[in-house]
Enzyme design. Structure first.
Site, PDB file in Angstrom:
ATOM      1  N   ASP A  25      -3.583 -13.893  14.576  1.00  0.00           N
ATOM      2  CA  ASP A  25      -4.443 -13.175  15.507  1.00  0.00           C
ATOM      3  C   ASP A  25      -5.482 -14.087  16.155  1.00  0.00           C
ATOM      4  O   ASP A  25      -5.836 -13.907  17.333  1.00  0.00           O
ATOM      5  CB  ASP A  25      -5.114 -11.979  14.833  1.00  0.00           C
ATOM      6  CG  ASP A  25      -5.778 -12.327  13.517  1.00  0.00           C
ATOM      7  OD1 ASP A  25      -5.522 -13.426  12.980  1.00  0.00           O
ATOM      8  OD2 ASP A  25      -6.556 -11.494  13.016  1.00  0.00           O
ATOM      9  N   SER A  39      -8.262  -9.952   4.029  1.00  0.00           N
ATOM     10  CA  SER A  39      -9.585 -10.330   4.559  1.00  0.00           C
ATOM     11  C   SER A  39     -10.715  -9.920   3.626  1.00  0.00           C
ATOM     12  O   SER A  39     -11.887 -10.151   3.923  1.00  0.00           O
ATOM     13  CB  SER A  39      -9.816  -9.682   5.930  1.00  0.00           C
ATOM     14  OG  SER A  39      -9.824  -8.270   5.818  1.00  0.00           O
ATOM     15  N   ASP A  54      -0.105  -0.757   8.268  1.00  0.00           N
ATOM     16  CA  ASP A  54       0.054   0.365   7.340  1.00  0.00           C
ATOM     17  C   ASP A  54      -1.247   1.041   6.933  1.00  0.00           C
ATOM     18  O   ASP A  54      -1.236   2.008   6.167  1.00  0.00           O
ATOM     19  CB  ASP A  54       0.810  -0.088   6.082  1.00  0.00           C
ATOM     20  CG  ASP A  54       0.099  -1.220   5.340  1.00  0.00           C
ATOM     21  OD1 ASP A  54      -0.964  -1.663   5.800  1.00  0.00           O
ATOM     22  OD2 ASP A  54       0.612  -1.651   4.286  1.00  0.00           O
ATOM     23  N   ASP A  55      -2.378   0.556   7.438  1.00  0.00           N
ATOM     24  CA  ASP A  55      -3.659   1.154   7.062  1.00  0.00           C
ATOM     25  C   ASP A  55      -4.369   1.780   8.260  1.00  0.00           C
ATOM     26  O   ASP A  55      -5.599   1.829   8.307  1.00  0.00           O
ATOM     27  CB  ASP A  55      -4.569   0.100   6.413  1.00  0.00           C
ATOM     28  CG  ASP A  55      -4.876  -1.074   7.332  1.00  0.00           C
ATOM     29  OD1 ASP A  55      -4.218  -1.180   8.395  1.00  0.00           O
ATOM     30  OD2 ASP A  55      -5.752  -1.881   6.992  1.00  0.00           O
ATOM     31  N   ARG A  65       0.850  -1.194   0.000  1.00  0.00           N
ATOM     32  CA  ARG A  65       0.000   0.000   0.000  1.00  0.00           C
ATOM     33  C   ARG A  65       0.887   1.247   0.000  1.00  0.00           C
ATOM     34  O   ARG A  65       1.602   1.495   0.968  1.00  0.00           O
ATOM     35  CB  ARG A  65      -0.899   0.044   1.237  1.00  0.00           C
ATOM     36  CG  ARG A  65      -1.984  -1.016   1.303  1.00  0.00           C
ATOM     37  CD  ARG A  65      -2.895  -0.692   2.486  1.00  0.00           C
ATOM     38  NE  ARG A  65      -3.989  -1.630   2.635  1.00  0.00           N
ATOM     39  CZ  ARG A  65      -4.035  -2.584   3.564  1.00  0.00           C
ATOM     40  NH1 ARG A  65      -3.045  -2.703   4.421  1.00  0.00           N
ATOM     41  NH2 ARG A  65      -5.075  -3.385   3.646  1.00  0.00           N
ATOM     42  N   ASP A  70       7.226  -5.942   3.401  1.00  0.00           N
ATOM     43  CA  ASP A  70       7.184  -7.224   2.698  1.00  0.00           C
ATOM     44  C   ASP A  70       6.624  -6.983   1.295  1.00  0.00           C
ATOM     45  O   ASP A  70       6.373  -5.848   0.917  1.00  0.00           O
ATOM     46  CB  ASP A  70       6.308  -8.205   3.487  1.00  0.00           C
ATOM     47  CG  ASP A  70       6.630  -9.661   3.170  1.00  0.00           C
ATOM     48  OD1 ASP A  70       7.419  -9.910   2.242  1.00  0.00           O
ATOM     49  OD2 ASP A  70       6.103 -10.544   3.850  1.00  0.00           O
ATOM     50  N   HIS A  91       5.873 -12.767   8.188  1.00  0.00           N
ATOM     51  CA  HIS A  91       6.399 -11.404   8.294  1.00  0.00           C
ATOM     52  C   HIS A  91       6.417 -10.934   9.745  1.00  0.00           C
ATOM     53  O   HIS A  91       7.427 -10.411  10.230  1.00  0.00           O
ATOM     54  CB  HIS A  91       5.531 -10.462   7.440  1.00  0.00           C
ATOM     55  CG  HIS A  91       6.056  -9.072   7.347  1.00  0.00           C
ATOM     56  ND1 HIS A  91       5.332  -8.045   6.774  1.00  0.00           N
ATOM     57  CD2 HIS A  91       7.234  -8.507   7.756  1.00  0.00           C
ATOM     58  CE1 HIS A  91       6.040  -6.932   6.829  1.00  0.00           C
ATOM     59  NE2 HIS A  91       7.188  -7.181   7.422  1.00  0.00           N
TER      60      HIS A  91
END
Length: 478
Positions: A322, A353, A243-244, A124, A151, A221
């Site tokens: 998670d 997702s 990153d979001d 992204r 990554d 990662h």
């Protein structure tokens, strides 16, 4: 005839595939141009602000003694002002030269903890939005070094990250890609701040999970980057950011204030900036300072210690990290701290997702805007011994009501209220009525503590609660 038809269909498929790739590249290039323009605008504003500051300092000096200064002093002040203006410009142009030669563990000279911020990045280019906010709100580069682990071998994202120079530490999980993609700014990624993951082999995925390969890559990662930051770079505490994520203005203050709790209370294993049910209308917007314990691991901006990672690292999963971390074997009856109003908000609809939960829940999460000085607050009420007794009393002494009574304003009694549930389906039905996230992970509902999910509705604190005789989570409810 059959062969010709097959050949034509195959060519048509290849052309369609190529068209899709071209459209994707065009869209990506447009996004990159937007990022570049935003970067130019930001730098222009910084330079203008520096010039304005220098002009103000010069004006203040000229106003001293109503302008009555000796000629030699006037000449000296002019030189000093020129030096100040030059220094301000150098401060801005020196952003790619900030030293990372700071202690990588322990504390600063004033006793404050050093907490690394680890940003996970993939493909992204909008990672700039996240990094810009982190740098903007970061109170100290020495106390909060930002490490971006990248990554996916994505050239455009690497270029965006490279532009930050030494404002951040950039670790990449590939080596050959730098030369292959001919990154213009690759000279900035020197050996001191560019590190590569040695294992870039293809990941073996069970046949039934081929479409979930992204989750396997993410787990690898995370495992590699956390090992590197804790065991190679030597940090004691890390805040994980994806990153979001947008962050609140008091993001760093929140983690600084809760840090003493995390390192002193063995019943805690993380601090999260995220409230899974933190949608506008389900939080008390006048209670930005309220924090909770939760048995549900929230993620999405969370702090952990090297002690915890030392425990988790040897058994780190190959995928779905998670969900794995929420299992009883990992959680071990420990809790996390979470806020009433989230200090992070996701803007990443697209991802592995495929936007699950985004349209129904995540895009409505309220991000805190009020700066709360948690470091000046007494947060010992969150320690387990203090919290549990008070929490249980507050929940089970509250008035029992139904959803319809609450919705229609028919509750007469003041204060918090409680809606009981005695089965998995009863919980899900009530949660859906309120617009809460209704799923379970390892039997734990989102934001739940001792089975209780607490939220705000029409001016009241509401507890969606199991029986007072609750004796633990039922993993079959997942």
């Amino acid at each position: 005839m059959t062969t010709a038809y097959y050949f034509q269909a195959r060519v048509s498929h290849q052309i369609s595939k190529l068209e899709r790739r071209v459209k994707q590249e065009i869209a990506l290039n447009q996004e990159i141009l937007q990022v570049i323009e935003e970067d130019k605008r930001r730098k222009k504003e910084e330079i203008e602000a520096a010039n304005a500051s220098a002009d103000e300092r010069q004006k203040n000096r000229n106003d001293i003694n109503e302008g009555k200064v000796l000629p030699e002093k006037e000449e000296k002040d002019t030189k000093d002002n020129d030096k100040d203006a030059q220094a301000s410009q150098e401060d801005l142009t020196r952003t790619s030269k900030i030293s990372h030669n700071v202690p990588t563990h322990g504390k600063l000279l004033d006793g404050s903890p050093i907490i690394a911020v680890l940003v996970f990045s993939c493909n992204r280019v909008t990672v700039q939005r996240c990094i810009d906010q982190l740098i903007k709100h970061r109170p100290s580069i020495e106390q909060f070094p930002i490490i971006v682990s990248e990554d996916c071998q994505h050239r455009q994202t690497a270029e965006v990250i490279a532009r930050y120079g030494d404002q951040i530490m950039h670790i990449q999980v590939y080596t050959i890609a730098l030369m292959f993609f001919m990154i213009p700014d690759c000279e900035k990624l020197t050996e001191s701040n560019s590190l590569q993951q040695p294992d870039q082999s293809d990941i073996e995925v069970p046949p039934k999970e081929k479409k979930f390969k992204g989750y396997f890559k993410i787990a690898r990662h995370y495992g590699w980057a956390l090992n590197h930051v804790f065991f190679q770079l030597g940090y004691d505490t890390v805040i994980i950011v994806e990153d979001d994520l947008d962050i609140a203005p008091d993001f760093f203050e929140y983690f600084l204030g809760t840090y003493p709790l995390l390192v002193s209370d063995n019943s805690l294993w993380c601090v999260s900036a995220w409230n899974d049910n933190g949608k506008a209308g389900l939080v008390d917007e006048n209670a930005a300072d309220i924090l909770y314990r939760t048995d549900f691991f929230p993620g999405l901006g969370w702090m952990l210690t090297r002690q915890l990672w030392t425990e988790l690292s040897p058994k780190w999963p190959k995928s779905y990290w998670d969900d794995w971390i929420r299992q009883p074997e990992q959680r071990r009856n420990r809790a996390c701290i979470r806020p009433e109003i989230s200090r992070t908000r996701t803007f990443g609809k697209a991802g592995v997702s495929n936007g699950m939960f985004y349209e129904r829940h995540l895009k409505y999460i309220k991000l805190n805007t009020e700066h709360v000085y948690f470091t000046n607050m007494n947060l010992t009420y969150l320690s387990k011994d203090n919290y549990d007794m008070s929490f249980v009393n507050d929940v089970y002494q509250s008035t029992v009501v139904s959803f319809s009574e609450l919705k229609n304003g028919k509750v007469v009694a003041p204060g918090a209220v409680r809606i009981p549930y005695y089965s998995r389906q009863a919980y899900k039905n009530t949660a859906k009525q309120f617009g809460l996230m209704d799923d379970f992970r390892s039997g734990v509902p989102r934001t739940g503590y001792r089975g209780v999910v607490t939220f705000f509705y029409k001016g009241r604190r509401v507890h969606l609660a199991p029986s007072p005789n609750w004796n633990g989570y039922d993993i079959t409810w997942s």
